[in-house]
Design an enzyme around this catalytic site. Structure first.
Site, PDB file in Angstrom:
ATOM      1  N   TYR A   1      -5.766  -8.494   5.345  1.00  0.00           N
ATOM      2  CA  TYR A   1      -4.751  -7.366   5.250  1.00  0.00           C
ATOM      3  C   TYR A   1      -4.534  -6.828   6.621  1.00  0.00           C
ATOM      4  CZ  TYR A   1      -9.048  -3.974   4.777  1.00  0.00           C
ATOM      5  OH  TYR A   1     -10.067  -3.264   5.105  1.00  0.00           O
TER       6      TYR A   1
ATOM      7  N   GLN B   1     -10.577 -10.409   0.620  1.00  0.00           N
ATOM      8  CA  GLN B   1      -9.553  -9.766   1.387  1.00  0.00           C
ATOM      9  C   GLN B   1     -10.090  -8.856   2.512  1.00  0.00           C
ATOM     10  OE1 GLN B   1      -6.332  -6.451   0.418  1.00  0.00           O
ATOM     11  NE2 GLN B   1      -5.776  -8.551  -0.828  1.00  0.00           N
TER      12      GLN B   1
ATOM     13  N   TRP C   1       0.782  -1.193  -0.110  1.00  0.00           N
ATOM     14  CA  TRP C   1      -0.099   0.079   0.065  1.00  0.00           C
ATOM     15  C   TRP C   1       0.732   1.326  -0.035  1.00  0.00           C
ATOM     16  CZ3 TRP C   1      -4.060   1.264   4.658  1.00  0.00           C
ATOM     17  CH2 TRP C   1      -4.514   2.383   4.476  1.00  0.00           C
TER      18      TRP C   1
ATOM     19  N   ASP D   1       0.738  -8.323  -3.234  1.00  0.00           N
ATOM     20  CA  ASP D   1      -0.489  -7.534  -3.197  1.00  0.00           C
ATOM     21  C   ASP D   1      -0.552  -6.081  -3.378  1.00  0.00           C
ATOM     22  OD1 ASP D   1      -3.687  -7.402  -2.559  1.00  0.00           O
ATOM     23  OD2 ASP D   1      -2.775  -5.980  -1.450  1.00  0.00           O
TER      24      ASP D   1
ATOM     25  N   TYR E   1      -2.636   2.332  -5.321  1.00  0.00           N
ATOM     26  CA  TYR E   1      -1.934   2.908  -4.212  1.00  0.00           C
ATOM     27  C   TYR E   1      -0.803   3.556  -4.704  1.00  0.00           C
ATOM     28  CZ  TYR E   1      -3.590  -1.341  -1.424  1.00  0.00           C
ATOM     29  OH  TYR E   1      -4.235  -2.381  -0.614  1.00  0.00           O
TER      30      TYR E   1
ATOM     31  N   LEU F   1      -0.376  -7.308  10.805  1.00  0.00           N
ATOM     32  CA  LEU F   1       0.485  -6.645  11.951  1.00  0.00           C
ATOM     33  C   LEU F   1      -0.337  -5.397  12.593  1.00  0.00           C
ATOM     34  CD1 LEU F   1       3.869  -6.777  10.076  1.00  0.00           C
ATOM     35  CD2 LEU F   1       2.838  -8.430  11.728  1.00  0.00           C
TER      36      LEU F   1
HETATM   37  N1  LIG Z   1      -8.042  -4.484   0.527  1.00  0.00           N
HETATM   38  C1  LIG Z   1      -8.106  -3.343   1.301  1.00  0.00           C
HETATM   39  O1  LIG Z   1      -9.134  -2.475   1.544  1.00  0.00           O
HETATM   40  C2  LIG Z   1      -6.726  -3.481   1.915  1.00  0.00           C
HETATM   41  C3  LIG Z   1      -6.589  -2.065   3.106  1.00  0.00           C
HETATM   42  C4  LIG Z   1      -5.365  -2.099   3.710  1.00  0.00           C
HETATM   43  C5  LIG Z   1      -4.207  -2.790   3.229  1.00  0.00           C
HETATM   44  N2  LIG Z   1      -4.202  -3.712   2.242  1.00  0.00           N
HETATM   45  C6  LIG Z   1      -3.049  -4.515   1.875  1.00  0.00           C
HETATM   46  O2  LIG Z   1      -2.717  -5.171   2.857  1.00  0.00           O
HETATM   47  C7  LIG Z   1      -1.277  -4.906   3.176  1.00  0.00           C
HETATM   48  C8  LIG Z   1      -0.812  -4.973   4.540  1.00  0.00           C
HETATM   49  O3  LIG Z   1      -1.582  -3.952   5.434  1.00  0.00           O
HETATM   50  P1  LIG Z   1      -1.299  -2.655   6.048  1.00  0.00           P
HETATM   51  O4  LIG Z   1       0.093  -1.916   5.076  1.00  0.00           O
HETATM   52  O5  LIG Z   1      -2.370  -1.878   6.370  1.00  0.00           O
HETATM   53  O6  LIG Z   1      -0.452  -3.156   7.426  1.00  0.00           O
HETATM   54  P2  LIG Z   1       0.358  -4.219   8.118  1.00  0.00           P
HETATM   55  O7  LIG Z   1       1.014  -5.233   6.958  1.00  0.00           O
HETATM   56  O8  LIG Z   1      -0.308  -4.701   9.222  1.00  0.00           O
HETATM   57  O9  LIG Z   1       1.635  -3.085   8.782  1.00  0.00           O
HETATM   58  C9  LIG Z   1       2.487  -2.594   7.921  1.00  0.00           C
HETATM   59  C10 LIG Z   1       3.349  -1.778   8.907  1.00  0.00           C
HETATM   60  O10 LIG Z   1       4.155  -2.710   9.672  1.00  0.00           O
HETATM   61  C11 LIG Z   1       5.612  -2.469   9.640  1.00  0.00           C
HETATM   62  N3  LIG Z   1       6.281  -3.892   9.757  1.00  0.00           N
HETATM   63  C12 LIG Z   1       6.354  -4.536   8.927  1.00  0.00           C
HETATM   64  N4  LIG Z   1       7.110  -5.906   9.206  1.00  0.00           N
HETATM   65  C13 LIG Z   1       7.430  -5.529  10.536  1.00  0.00           C
HETATM   66  C14 LIG Z   1       8.299  -6.088  11.568  1.00  0.00           C
HETATM   67  N5  LIG Z   1       8.965  -7.317  11.287  1.00  0.00           N
HETATM   68  N6  LIG Z   1       8.331  -5.527  12.581  1.00  0.00           N
HETATM   69  C15 LIG Z   1       8.090  -4.427  13.026  1.00  0.00           C
HETATM   70  N7  LIG Z   1       7.417  -3.366  11.922  1.00  0.00           N
HETATM   71  C16 LIG Z   1       7.191  -4.120  10.748  1.00  0.00           C
HETATM   72  C17 LIG Z   1       5.744  -1.722   8.453  1.00  0.00           C
HETATM   73  O11 LIG Z   1       6.936  -0.978   8.154  1.00  0.00           O
HETATM   74  P3  LIG Z   1       8.491  -1.307   7.471  1.00  0.00           P
HETATM   75  O12 LIG Z   1       8.143  -1.092   6.186  1.00  0.00           O
HETATM   76  O13 LIG Z   1       9.217  -0.172   8.116  1.00  0.00           O
HETATM   77  O14 LIG Z   1       8.758  -2.742   8.022  1.00  0.00           O
HETATM   78  C18 LIG Z   1       4.460  -0.783   8.295  1.00  0.00           C
HETATM   79  O15 LIG Z   1       4.623   0.049   8.967  1.00  0.00           O
HETATM   80  C19 LIG Z   1      -1.143  -3.354   2.462  1.00  0.00           C
HETATM   81  O16 LIG Z   1       0.269  -2.898   2.119  1.00  0.00           O
HETATM   82  C20 LIG Z   1      -2.177  -3.694   1.054  1.00  0.00           C
HETATM   83  O17 LIG Z   1      -1.188  -4.358   0.176  1.00  0.00           O
HETATM   84  C21 LIG Z   1      -5.550  -4.033   1.560  1.00  0.00           C
END
Ligand SMILES: NC(=O)c1ccc[n+]([C@@H]2O[C@H](COP(=O)([O-])OP(=O)(O)OC[C@H]3O[C@@H](n4cnc5c(N)ncnc54)[C@H](OP(=O)(O)O)[C@@H]3O)[C@@H](O)[C@H]2O)c1
Length: 259
Positions: free
Chosen positions: A178, A150, A6, A34, A39, A181
């Site tokens: 999604y 999703q 994202w 994904d 994005y 974390l």
């Molecule tokens: N369909 C939908 O409506 C929808 C909505 C939201 C998200 N999504 C998809 O789901 C994906 C993931 O969701 P998200 O981006 O909301 O949240 P997430 O994956 O739960 O969290 C991402 C955050 O966690 C950090 N992170 C990752 N690995 C880590 C680790 N090992 N230790 C500490 N911090 C860590 C990342 O920072 P760093 O980069 O610094 O590691 C980033 O700030 C999105 O990128 C997107 O592709 C879809």
């Protein structure tokens, strides 16, 4: 497990680091990437193009179409634009990013099936659909070709366990989680309960949170990271099995009730 994107390609980390992080994930078995046409107004897809160049077959590429673009000619145009930005001739999976009005489901499914017949997408699914919307989708001709839903799902956000996850299990449909974390800036990973379980396994809190998310075998988590070190931590979840006692401890710390 796959990898989200994202905020990728938008300057949160240097682009070269983000590319390397995604390549590292691919090499460690997190082969699903994904993304979405919206994005960073396409910049996420453009960065992923550089990651998958020369190794397209090693990646399972998922992109999304917005509800506003899901009818008429707009869907085909949106898909073409995503393919061009990603530098590929097909998507492995194309998702409707959010529900359209139910009255449009037939037209949306017909559009997705046209893309599938043309070979531009291998499969299609939805995102952010409720159980009632899934039921309505499955009443539409070919609506049951939907490959996944999703949705938001993590240890601190378990509400889909009440109805959506069981619905998908009953229909033999994998769920994509999604924000596994907790999402950007979430405090989940600093929780001491997660920290203690992580210490016992000599891994990170992130790996425990991800192992918990994918524990049923029917959920694909798509954590996002632009950091090679974090991606390596996250990939540990692929081989981490939490003990029944640990699952109970997490359940008590993050009960389903009220979430
Ligand atoms: N369909 C939908 O409506 C929808 C909505 C939201 C998200 N999504 C998809 O789901 C994906 C993931 O969701 P998200 O981006 O909301 O949240 P997430 O994956 O739960 O969290 C991402 C955050 O966690 C950090 N992170 C990752 N690995 C880590 C680790 N090992 N230790 C500490 N911090 C860590 C990342 O920072 P760093 O980069 O610094 O590691 C980033 O700030 C999105 O990128 C997107 O592709 C879809």
């Amino acid at each position: 497990m796959g990898q989200g994107s994202w905020h990728i390609g938008q300057g949160r980390h240097p682009a070269a680091d983000e590319e390397e992080a995604l390549r590292t994930g691919l090499s460690l078995g997190m082969t699903l990437i994904d993304t979405s046409g919206n994005y960073g107004e396409g910049r996420s897809e453009e960065l992923i193009k550089r990651v998958i160049a020369g190794q397209r077959d090693g990646a399972f590429v998922v992109s999304k179409v917005e509800a506003d673009d899901a009818t008429g000619d707009a869907m085909a145009r949106a898909c073409e634009a995503s393919l061009a930005r990603l530098g590929t001739d097909h998507l492995d999976l194309y998702l409707l990013h959010e529900p359209t009005p139910n009255a449009e489901f037939s037209e949306v499914v017909a559009g997705l099936e046209r893309l599938r017949a043309a070979g531009q997408i291998r499969a299609w699914g939805v995102s952010n659909f409720t159980v009632s919307q899934m039921d309505d989708l499955f009443r539409i001709p070919q609506g049951d070709r939907c490959a996944t839903n999703q949705v938001f799902y993590n240890l601190g956000g378990r509400s889909s366990e009440r109805d959506l996850l069981p619905w998908c299990e009953r229909h033999g449909m994998p769920v994509m989680a999604y924000s596994p974390l907790g999402g950007l800036g979430a405090s989940l990973l600093s929780d001491p309960v997660l920290g203690r379980i992580a210490a016992a396994h000599a891994c990170s809190a992130a790996a425990v949170a991800l192992a918990w998310t994918i524990r049923s075998g029917n959920v694909i988590a798509i954590p996002e990271s632009g950091s090679v070190a974090h991606v390596k931590e996250n990939a540990v979840a692929l081989s981490l099995t939490l003990a029944p006692q640990e699952l109970q401890t997490l359940d008590a710390a993050y009960p389903l009730s009220g979430r």
